[in-house]
Every structure is written in C-alpha cells, then in structure tokens.
Design an enzyme around this catalytic site. Structure first.
Site, mmCIF file in Angstrom:
data_model
loop_
_atom_site.group_PDB
_atom_site.id
_atom_site.type_symbol
_atom_site.label_atom_id
_atom_site.label_comp_id
_atom_site.label_asym_id
_atom_site.label_seq_id
_atom_site.Cartn_x
_atom_site.Cartn_y
_atom_site.Cartn_z
ATOM 1 N N ARG A 1 31.154 49.914 39.038
ATOM 2 C CA ARG A 1 32.008 50.969 39.566
ATOM 3 C C ARG A 1 31.750 52.278 38.810
ATOM 4 N NH1 ARG A 1 36.991 52.030 37.085
ATOM 5 N NH2 ARG A 1 37.285 50.973 35.082
ATOM 6 N N ASN B 1 27.356 53.903 33.701
ATOM 7 C CA ASN B 1 26.416 53.047 34.427
ATOM 8 C C ASN B 1 25.191 53.787 34.937
ATOM 9 O OD1 ASN B 1 27.768 50.566 34.122
ATOM 10 N ND2 ASN B 1 29.183 51.087 35.776
ATOM 11 N N ARG C 1 32.000 49.195 47.604
ATOM 12 C CA ARG C 1 33.259 48.597 47.177
ATOM 13 C C ARG C 1 34.435 49.499 47.564
ATOM 14 N NH1 ARG C 1 34.390 46.990 40.960
ATOM 15 N NH2 ARG C 1 32.104 46.845 41.056
ATOM 16 N N GLN D 1 26.358 41.967 34.303
ATOM 17 C CA GLN D 1 27.173 43.157 34.100
ATOM 18 C C GLN D 1 26.300 44.309 33.605
ATOM 19 O OE1 GLN D 1 31.489 41.306 33.019
ATOM 20 N NE2 GLN D 1 30.090 41.551 31.307
ATOM 21 N N ARG E 1 35.307 31.272 1.998
ATOM 22 C CA ARG E 1 34.043 31.941 2.261
ATOM 23 C C ARG E 1 33.771 32.013 3.762
ATOM 24 N NH1 ARG E 1 29.267 29.131 -0.731
ATOM 25 N NH2 ARG E 1 29.953 27.469 0.669
#
Length: 220
Positions: free
Chosen positions: A10, A20, A69, A102, A156
């Site tokens: 998106r 993106n 979308r 993704q 640890r």
C-alpha cells in the site's frame, strides 16, 4: 495456476512516506520482492496488491500483475490477510498455494524460497513462515518496575531459553486458509533463519539505512 506470489504494497506509510517506492541498490523496494518471486520456477504468477499509482506503475514495469486494492482495505489497521484474500477473490482461477512476500523485507537469502518449498512440500504442511532467534534479554515495565520475561537477573545471554520472532521474510500458505482469514495457523511450520537479513523490516528511515548497509555488504 498452482502457486502464486502476492506482494501487498500500500502507499500510505506514515513513518516513512513512499517507502515501497524508495530505491535500494537502484531498485524500488517493492521490485526486490517481485524479482525474487520471478526467479523461482515454482511460482506461476506474481501479483502486487496496491492502492498507490506509483507502486502500480513500478509493479507493471517489473512484470508483475496488479490488483487494485480498495481504500477500505488499505488503512493503517487493516491486517495483511484481507489484502491477500481480496487478491484471491479477484482471480477467476484460484491457486493452490500463495507465497507472501512483504516489500518491507526486501533482502532475503538466495536459496530461502527453494529451501522453504522443500520443507513445505516434504512435510505436507498447509503453511510455513520464517522466524529468527532473539538473543535479547526481554522484559516488561509495570508500575515503573522492570520485570524480566525470559531471564533471571545476572544470567548470561548465551544461557537464555531460546525465543524466536516472526521475521517477515517469507510465508507459504494454502489458499483455503487465506480465504478463511488465516496466514499463520497453529500448525504452521516455523522455519528458522540464521541470517542478518532476518533482522530487516523497513518501517523507519533508520531501518532503510540498515537495509542499504546490508545490501552493499552482501552484494559486493
């Protein structure tokens, strides 16, 4: 089609606007996942689900098919599965398997998808996702006090009980599960990834800068 890849991308990122479409190694972020999917012969088609005109233009330029979308599925709080479900419902022929990639996880080990498919098919799993071991001493803060979660004070790090996080690099899932609003079921196989790329999930400029560093380091 037996197997398709879906890349949900998106355009409404608030913390890193336009992420993106940002260039990583000269390639738009979303295109890294497109190219990764196209390199595996098991994937019959690559679909990008987006509400953004620029991302759509990039996806088409790199040979992916685009599913527009709708805005009601592109909000900040909308789960990824609704975008995947929308893609499947938009197709005339339903694939058996979906690979979710993704765009915010653009760096993946070269043979990850091949190895994941081998595990997925050999084990006859309905879904698989990748995880990375956490080596952090974790806890929560309650009433201004730190309460250790996975360790005792003074213990640890190398003696911690192993904990793992969903790294977002790769998901393989039967279409039937997605159509029932599920990506990771209780029976999903957690594939352990021991690689620096497992710590990359781009949501901020600092995340992007780290991805740039790792991309240069592992491609030179």
């Amino acid at each position: 089609m037996k197997t398709i890849a879906i890349i949900p991308a998106r355009g409404g990122s608030k913390r890193l606007p336009g992420k993106n479409s940002m260039l990583l190694g000269g390639i738009p972020l979303v295109a890294h996942s497109i190219l990764y999917a196209q390199a595996d012969s098991r994937i019959d088609a690559v679909y990008v689900s987006t509400d953004d005109a620029e991302i759509k233009k990039i996806a088409i330029a790199y040979g992916a098919q685009v599913i527009d979308r709708p805005q009601h599925l592109a909000g900040d709080l909308e789960p990824t599965v609704t975008a995947l479900k929308h893609v499947l419902e938009s197709l005339e022929s339903k694939p058996e398997t979906v690979v979710l990639l993704q765009p915010t996880n653009p760096l993946r080990p070269k043979n990850l998808l091949q190895n994941a498919f081998e595990i997925y098919e050999k084990g006859r799993y309905k879904n698989l996702f990748t995880v990375t071991q956490s080596h952090q001493k974790l806890g929560k803060i309650k009433e201004d006090k730190f309460i250790p979660f996975n360790y005792e004070p003074g213990q640890r790090s190398q003696d911690l009980e192993p904990l793992y996080f969903e790294n977002g690099l790769l998901y393989i899932c039967k279409s039937e599960l997605i159509l029932n609003d599920t990506i990771i079921s209780k029976e999903a196989y957690p594939m352990l990834i021991d690689h620096p790329f497992g710590s990359v999930d781009i949501d901020t400029l600092e995340d992007f800068d780290y991805a740039v560093y790792l991309h240069k380091k592992h491609t030179l």
